[in-house]
Design an enzyme around this catalytic site. Sequence first.
Site, mmCIF file in Angstrom:
data_model
loop_
_atom_site.group_PDB
_atom_site.id
_atom_site.type_symbol
_atom_site.label_atom_id
_atom_site.label_comp_id
_atom_site.label_asym_id
_atom_site.label_seq_id
_atom_site.Cartn_x
_atom_site.Cartn_y
_atom_site.Cartn_z
ATOM 1 N N GLY A 1 -8.301 24.060 -29.346
ATOM 2 C CA GLY A 1 -7.343 23.107 -28.799
ATOM 3 C C GLY A 1 -7.917 21.939 -28.849
ATOM 4 N N HIS B 1 -17.214 10.450 -28.577
ATOM 5 C CA HIS B 1 -18.315 11.579 -28.959
ATOM 6 C C HIS B 1 -19.490 10.991 -29.408
ATOM 7 C CE1 HIS B 1 -15.728 14.966 -30.005
ATOM 8 N NE2 HIS B 1 -14.644 13.952 -29.789
ATOM 9 N N LYS C 1 -13.883 21.814 -26.796
ATOM 10 C CA LYS C 1 -15.317 22.019 -27.905
ATOM 11 C C LYS C 1 -16.849 21.327 -28.572
ATOM 12 C CE LYS C 1 -11.423 20.576 -31.266
ATOM 13 N NZ LYS C 1 -10.207 20.396 -30.325
#
Length: 186
Positions: free
Chosen positions: A25, A64, A30
């Site tokens: 999700g 990220h 992840k």
Amino acid sequence: MSLRKRNKRQTSTAAASRIIFVLGGAASGKSDVALRLAGSTGPRAFVATGQGLDAEMAARIARHQATRTADWETSEIPVELAAWFSREGGRYRTIVLDCVTLWLSNLMGSGMKEPVVLKRVVGLLESMRKTTATIVIVSNELGLGLVPADPSARAFRDVAGRVNQLLAAGADEAHLVVSGIPLRLK
């Protein structure tokens, strides 16, 4: 030949790619799990499908990027993933593709219909299998929450589910990430 049969045949070859599918999700961890599964063997590529079209997305992309070490080569490929893997995939031992859901959004946002999208997914897997890299694919699981009220959101969720099924079937490993904890599915 089905993807599953092709997958079994190719993984028996020493020079075949290895595909790991990571599903979870939003904000499940992840991407961090994908980087851990990718390991440290270089040369390494990070293939990003997100586009910094607004300030929030640009900040998300920057966060990220900050989680990756300098030895990752980043390629921003919002649409033409199969072409990138065919052209560049052979240069790397490890590739992380993050994320399929944004890629799907880019494809469908350009007007691409589901049958063409699904053919693109099959083509992407075929391009990946032609490399010798370990490839970690990141995607969002959209089907565990509430049913969207909007018909177009429901349609997107349904296509994303079918895309994820194809990728999971074509992968050598599949992991579901919940609260930062990966569960190996296959």
